[in-house]
Scaffold this active site. Structure first.
Site, short mmCIF file in Angstrom:
data_model
loop_
_atom_site.label_atom_id
_atom_site.label_comp_id
_atom_site.label_asym_id
_atom_site.label_seq_id
_atom_site.Cartn_x
_atom_site.Cartn_y
_atom_site.Cartn_z
N ASP A 11 9.48 -1.86 4.02
CA ASP A 11 10.77 -3.30 3.77
C ASP A 11 11.76 -2.86 4.27
O ASP A 11 12.28 -2.04 3.03
CB ASP A 11 9.79 -3.65 2.63
CG ASP A 11 10.42 -5.00 2.52
OD1 ASP A 11 11.84 -5.62 2.90
OD2 ASP A 11 10.46 -6.11 1.53
N TYR A 230 12.17 -1.21 -10.72
CA TYR A 230 11.47 -2.19 -9.32
C TYR A 230 12.22 -2.31 -8.08
O TYR A 230 13.86 -2.35 -8.34
CB TYR A 230 10.85 -3.43 -10.34
CG TYR A 230 10.79 -4.11 -8.68
CD1 TYR A 230 9.27 -3.61 -8.83
CD2 TYR A 230 11.23 -5.62 -8.11
CE1 TYR A 230 8.45 -4.63 -7.51
CE2 TYR A 230 11.01 -5.85 -7.54
CZ TYR A 230 9.34 -5.81 -7.73
OH TYR A 230 8.99 -6.57 -6.01
N LYS A 233 7.01 -4.23 -4.09
CA LYS A 233 5.77 -4.38 -4.46
C LYS A 233 5.41 -2.77 -3.09
O LYS A 233 6.30 -2.66 -2.35
CB LYS A 233 4.87 -5.13 -3.96
CG LYS A 233 4.23 -6.08 -5.07
CD LYS A 233 3.42 -5.01 -5.95
CE LYS A 233 3.15 -5.78 -7.03
NZ LYS A 233 2.90 -4.33 -8.22
N GLN A 243 -17.41 2.04 13.87
CA GLN A 243 -18.96 2.07 15.09
C GLN A 243 -19.04 3.42 14.81
O GLN A 243 -18.85 4.27 14.28
CB GLN A 243 -18.66 1.71 16.46
CG GLN A 243 -18.07 0.13 16.80
CD GLN A 243 -18.95 -0.53 15.97
OE1 GLN A 243 -18.33 -1.99 15.75
NE2 GLN A 243 -19.89 -0.65 16.76
#
Ligand code: F6R
Ligand code: MG
Ligand code: MG
Length: 366
Positions: A11, A230, A233, A243
């Protein structure tokens, strides 16, 4: 042919708050990757989910390759300058260290990589989530790889019946990668005991027990551990080969119908259902809910096809409506109780200083 599938995401700034990267940012990343691809990459694709941009790449240089990581870092760095020039919010927020030291792990960008011998046909899924953290993949991966209620292949296929090897990381440990390896079926309850704690124990990879082949990989970075505070996130990415000797596409996506509660949403501090969305969907209510998009692709000699949007379609529309209801109900109780994360997981640490101040004002009655 042995090749590496790498996804590196960050980000580095977004429009209108933490919503989506600007067109110019996306163009800058794409242009940088395009210019540097010859001789380095077999193929690449650019995705975005919420405010995060991901570079999905194929090459033959193996995991943790410094040239590959540097190219991705430089793309994000260049686009950060554009984000700053446009006044985008949170410009450069996931580029936490100024000078590149050879590997983006621990720098901020999230990375998931797997090296394997390409099958004659190689279908795989790429998941990208926003407003949450890597623990959001714990439950869906657990259910796909251990529970026949979600994956009948576990008893239909003789190879899947032998089980899988899970590598789980304790992401609260910042001095090196603290990991444990456990195998199904015998370690099933130990795996469950760890994975319930999805802010601390995160699935890093899953291998097929019978063949040792890599099947799933999750980005395990914890930005607030890297930065010490902080910074946003750790919106994660996940790769799953599907598969034949792996779970099939349906078996991998079926647990996303639950809309299980994960950490994230507004201020990275709430419990939010994880909503499977079409590519190009932004967070849409209260900076949430946590969203996940999935692309299905195939490759041959590392050249990828166009992708299909896995969460498109009428069943998913109905599932989304139900998850939206669940989300709106939870939001009615605001900040109280389980609507918000516990103190240790709140992403804004200033509240701890505030609580300490208040603690001084308490009196103890005898
Ligand atoms: C959640 C998220 C947003 C921000 C909120 C405040 O992951 O990205 O909910 O936490 O918009 O953002 P700041 O503190 O950057 O103003
Ligand atoms: Mg994000
Ligand atoms: Mg963000």
């Amino acid at each position: 042919m042995k090749l590496t599938l790498s996804v590196i995401k960050a980000d580095i700034g977004s429009i209108g708050g933490h919503e989506k990267p600007s067109e110019k940012v996306l163009q800058t990343i794409t242009q940088h990757v395009k210019e540097n691809a010859p001789g380095l990459l077999l193929d690449y694709k650019i995705f975005w989910c919420g405010d995060d941009t991901a570079i999905l790449m194929t090459h033959t240089k193996g995991e943790d390759n410094s040239e590959i990581h540097k190219m991705a870092y430089d793309a994000f760095f260049k686009a950060t300058q554009v984000a700053k020039s446009q006044g985008l919010y949170g410009a450069g927020q996931d580029l936490l260290k100024d000078s590149f030291s050879g590997n983006v792990k621990g720098m901020g960008p999230g990375v998931a990589e797997m090296e394997f011998e390409e099958r004659p046909n190689e279908p795989f899924l790429f998941f990208q989530a926003d407003k949450t953290d890597p623990g959001c993949f714990n439950l869906p991966l657990y259910l796909t790889f251990t529970d026949p209620m979600f994956n009948p292949g576990l008893f239909i296929s003789p190879i899947l019946r032998k089980g899988f090897t899970f590598t789980i990381m304790d992401v609260s440990h910042t001095d090196g990668d603290k990991v444990i390896t456990l195998s199904t079926p015998e370690d099933l309850y130990s795996i469950a005991a760890l994975l319930r704690d999805h802010d601390k124990y995160i699935i890093e990879s899953i291998k097929v027990r019978e063949t040792g082949e890599i099947c799933a990989k999750v980005s395990t970075s914890r930005l607030h551990n890297i930065a010490g505070k902080y910074v946003g996130k750790d919106d994660p990415v996940c790769l799953v080969r599907v598969q034949k000797t792996f779970p099939d596409t349906g078996e991998v996506v079926s647990p996303y119908g639950i809309g299980h509660f994960v950490a994230g949403d507004n201020r990275g501090s709430h419990n939010t259902p994880l909503m499977p969305v079409k590519w190009g969907t932004m967070p849409n209510f209260f900076d949430g809910p946590a969203i996940v998009s999935a692309a299905g692709l195939c490759m041959h000699e590392g050249i990828m096809t166009e992708h299909v949007d896995i969460f498109e379609g009428p069943t998913w529309d109905r599932i989304r409506e139900k998850i939206a209801d669940k989300w709106v109900e939870m939001r009615k109780q605001g900040f109280f109780g389980c609507a918000m994360l516990g103190l240790g997981e709140l992403e804004y640490t200033e509240i701890m200083d505030h609580l300490e101040e208040l603690d001084k004002k308490f009196i103890v009655r005898k």
